[in-house]
Design a protein around this motif. Structure first.
Motif, PDB file in Angstrom:
ATOM      1  N   SER A   1      32.254  28.552  28.089  1.00 31.31           N
ATOM      2  CA  SER A   1      31.798  29.064  29.384  1.00 31.31           C
ATOM      3  C   SER A   1      30.904  28.075  30.135  1.00 31.31           C
ATOM      4  CB  SER A   1      31.052  30.381  29.202  1.00 31.31           C
ATOM      5  OG  SER A   1      31.996  31.392  28.965  1.00 31.31           O
ATOM      6  N   THR A   2      30.056  27.367  29.395  1.00 29.90           N
ATOM      7  CA  THR A   2      29.109  26.475  30.062  1.00 29.90           C
ATOM      8  C   THR A   2      29.784  25.203  30.570  1.00 29.90           C
ATOM      9  OG1 THR A   2      28.604  25.695  27.841  1.00 29.90           O
ATOM     10  CG2 THR A   2      27.012  27.198  28.856  1.00 29.90           C
TER      11      THR A   2
ATOM     12  N   TYR B   1      34.211  29.950  34.273  1.00 32.49           N
ATOM     13  CA  TYR B   1      34.164  28.495  34.131  1.00 32.49           C
ATOM     14  C   TYR B   1      33.613  27.844  35.405  1.00 32.49           C
ATOM     15  CZ  TYR B   1      37.199  29.961  30.357  1.00 32.49           C
ATOM     16  OH  TYR B   1      37.709  30.622  29.271  1.00 32.49           O
ATOM     17  N   PRO B   2      32.621  26.944  35.231  1.00 34.90           N
ATOM     18  CA  PRO B   2      31.938  26.372  36.394  1.00 34.90           C
ATOM     19  C   PRO B   2      32.874  25.744  37.423  1.00 34.90           C
ATOM     20  CG  PRO B   2      30.937  25.607  34.340  1.00 34.90           C
ATOM     21  CD  PRO B   2      32.099  26.449  33.960  1.00 34.90           C
ATOM     22  N   GLN B   3      33.916  25.035  36.947  1.00 31.69           N
ATOM     23  CA  GLN B   3      34.809  24.363  37.913  1.00 31.69           C
ATOM     24  C   GLN B   3      35.518  25.376  38.803  1.00 31.69           C
ATOM     25  OE1 GLN B   3      35.156  24.062  34.560  1.00 31.69           O
ATOM     26  NE2 GLN B   3      35.515  21.944  33.945  1.00 31.69           N
ATOM     27  N   VAL B   4      35.863  26.535  38.223  1.00 32.24           N
ATOM     28  CA  VAL B   4      36.590  27.560  38.983  1.00 32.24           C
ATOM     29  C   VAL B   4      35.622  28.273  39.926  1.00 32.24           C
ATOM     30  CG1 VAL B   4      38.168  29.525  38.798  1.00 32.24           C
ATOM     31  CG2 VAL B   4      38.113  27.812  36.987  1.00 32.24           C
TER      32      VAL B   4
ATOM     33  N   THR C   1      33.147  26.941  41.391  1.00 31.94           N
ATOM     34  CA  THR C   1      32.925  26.042  42.520  1.00 31.94           C
ATOM     35  C   THR C   1      34.116  26.060  43.467  1.00 31.94           C
ATOM     36  OG1 THR C   1      31.693  24.669  41.001  1.00 31.94           O
ATOM     37  CG2 THR C   1      32.247  23.663  43.101  1.00 31.94           C
ATOM     38  N   ASN C   2      35.321  26.136  42.892  1.00 30.95           N
ATOM     39  CA  ASN C   2      36.516  26.083  43.718  1.00 30.95           C
ATOM     40  C   ASN C   2      37.676  26.741  42.971  1.00 30.95           C
ATOM     41  OD1 ASN C   2      38.671  25.459  45.306  1.00 30.95           O
ATOM     42  ND2 ASN C   2      38.498  23.231  45.082  1.00 30.95           N
ATOM     43  N   ILE C   3      38.113  27.912  43.425  1.00 29.96           N
ATOM     44  CA  ILE C   3      39.156  28.605  42.651  1.00 29.96           C
ATOM     45  C   ILE C   3      40.489  27.853  42.675  1.00 29.96           C
ATOM     46  CG2 ILE C   3      38.153  30.934  42.824  1.00 29.96           C
ATOM     47  CD1 ILE C   3      40.652  31.652  44.527  1.00 29.96           C
ATOM     48  N   GLU C   4      40.613  26.902  43.590  1.00 30.36           N
ATOM     49  CA  GLU C   4      41.830  26.066  43.589  1.00 30.36           C
ATOM     50  C   GLU C   4      41.994  25.331  42.258  1.00 30.36           C
ATOM     51  OE1 GLU C   4      44.211  25.877  45.974  1.00 30.36           O
ATOM     52  OE2 GLU C   4      43.125  27.520  46.924  1.00 30.36           O
ATOM     53  N   ARG C   5      40.882  25.138  41.561  1.00 27.31           N
ATOM     54  CA  ARG C   5      40.926  24.405  40.291  1.00 27.31           C
ATOM     55  C   ARG C   5      41.766  25.112  39.231  1.00 27.31           C
ATOM     56  NH1 ARG C   5      37.181  20.482  39.126  1.00 27.31           N
ATOM     57  NH2 ARG C   5      38.568  20.104  37.382  1.00 27.31           N
ATOM     58  N   ILE C   6      41.989  26.409  39.428  1.00 25.48           N
ATOM     59  CA  ILE C   6      42.752  27.152  38.422  1.00 25.48           C
ATOM     60  C   ILE C   6      44.249  27.152  38.756  1.00 25.48           C
ATOM     61  CG2 ILE C   6      42.631  29.492  39.436  1.00 25.48           C
ATOM     62  CD1 ILE C   6      41.899  28.731  35.771  1.00 25.48           C
ATOM     63  N   VAL C   7      44.574  26.764  39.972  1.00 26.40           N
ATOM     64  CA  VAL C   7      45.975  26.841  40.425  1.00 26.40           C
ATOM     65  C   VAL C   7      46.892  26.016  39.524  1.00 26.40           C
ATOM     66  CG1 VAL C   7      47.558  26.289  42.325  1.00 26.40           C
ATOM     67  CG2 VAL C   7      45.360  27.367  42.805  1.00 26.40           C
ATOM     68  N   ARG C   8      46.428  24.843  39.125  1.00 25.00           N
ATOM     69  CA  ARG C   8      47.244  23.962  38.288  1.00 25.00           C
ATOM     70  C   ARG C   8      47.676  24.663  36.991  1.00 25.00           C
ATOM     71  NH1 ARG C   8      51.130  20.791  37.457  1.00 25.00           N
ATOM     72  NH2 ARG C   8      50.930  19.301  35.784  1.00 25.00           N
TER      73      ARG C   8
ATOM     74  N   LYS D   1      31.325  36.718  42.111  1.00 21.82           N
ATOM     75  CA  LYS D   1      31.982  36.231  43.339  1.00 21.82           C
ATOM     76  C   LYS D   1      33.337  35.616  43.026  1.00 21.82           C
ATOM     77  CE  LYS D   1      28.196  35.565  46.411  1.00 21.82           C
ATOM     78  NZ  LYS D   1      27.592  34.754  47.413  1.00 21.82           N
ATOM     79  N   CYS D   2      33.367  34.838  41.969  1.00 23.31           N
ATOM     80  CA  CYS D   2      34.611  34.170  41.580  1.00 23.31           C
ATOM     81  C   CYS D   2      35.649  35.202  41.127  1.00 23.31           C
ATOM     82  CB  CYS D   2      34.297  33.167  40.467  1.00 23.31           C
ATOM     83  SG  CYS D   2      35.700  32.184  40.007  1.00 23.31           S
ATOM     84  N   ALA D   3      35.197  36.211  40.376  1.00 20.54           N
ATOM     85  CA  ALA D   3      36.123  37.250  39.878  1.00 20.54           C
ATOM     86  C   ALA D   3      36.795  37.957  41.055  1.00 20.54           C
ATOM     87  CB  ALA D   3      35.353  38.253  39.017  1.00 20.54           C
TER      88      ALA D   3
END
Ligand SMILES: [Fe+2]
Length: 226
Positions: free
Chosen positions: A107-108, A137-140, A142-149, A175-177
């Protein structure tokens, strides 16, 4: 209704600590409407106690049956365990009767640099991958586009229902959820319950959520055989 992520087994991780707690969790889950649960204890490194897990599963499974819930053995497989297990070893942690792995990142830290090759190597060996709680996950965040891949690679995404109500004005996970649910990329909303109170809170969220995407989650077929 199936809960694909639950720490209902007692004494094997940071979830239930006693058979009594497991029974309370099962009752609360039944109340929500679950009639199937995949028990997903953490697997973080090699050398976990298989016998202890087997004993916990048979004890909790017997109680579940009395309550009208069918329990399946699964795992929440942390990608760092791959350092010990290798790809072949990791394949042993598919959910019972399926070729599906519930894969967790730290998670961190979130996605490690080599996550794409981990995913592709597992897929090459025939595994289907569900990524646990991407909203953590921090990257997601920050930007949910990071999960698209990962979705493009064929991974399914599992959201923790409790993330939708995580307290705190600026809570990043919550917020991300919400964004992920709105994006339509979520295939499963699960409890990730560690206690009776988690299931009770999840039940409240289920009652309250009016977003139909919450209920449509679960349309994937990884677990259609269960
Ligand atoms: Fe979990």
């Amino acid at each position: 209704m199936i809960d694909i992520h639950s720490h209902v087994l007692c004494g094997v991780d940071d979830g239930s600590q006693s058979i009594e707690e497991s029974v309370k969790m099962l009752r609360a889950a039944k109340e929500i409407g679950f009639d199937k649960i995949i028990a997903t204890p953490h697997v973080m490194r090699a050398g976990y106690d298989k016998d202890k897990l087997k004993d916990a599963f048979s004890a909790v499974s017997a109680e579940a049956k009395k309550i009208g819930i069918e329990l399946f053995q699964g795992y929440e497989y942390n990608c760092y365990a791959l350092n010990d297990d290798g790809i072949e070893g990791a394949l042993k942690f598919c959910t019972e009767g399926t070729n599906t792995i519930l894969l967790e990142f730290k998670s961190t830290v979130g996605f490690p640099a080599n996550w794409e090759s981990i995913v592709m190597n597992l897929q090459r060996e025939g595994a289907q991958i569900i990524i646990a709680h991407p909203e953590r996950y921090p990257q997601v965040q920050t930007n949910i586009e990071r999960i698209v891949r990962s979705v493009e690679l064929g991974c399914r995404l599992q959201l923790d229902g409790l993330s939708l109500e995580e307290p705190g004005f600026m809570n990043k996970t919550r917020k991300c959820a919400k964004k992920l649910l709105e994006s339509g990329m979520i295939s499963y909303v699960a409890s990730d319950a560690h206690s009776e109170s988690d299931y009770l809170a999840f039940g409240e969220i289920v009652k309250k959520i009016s977003d139909p995407r919450f209920f449509n989650a679960g349309r994937s077929d990884e677990y259609s055989s269960l």
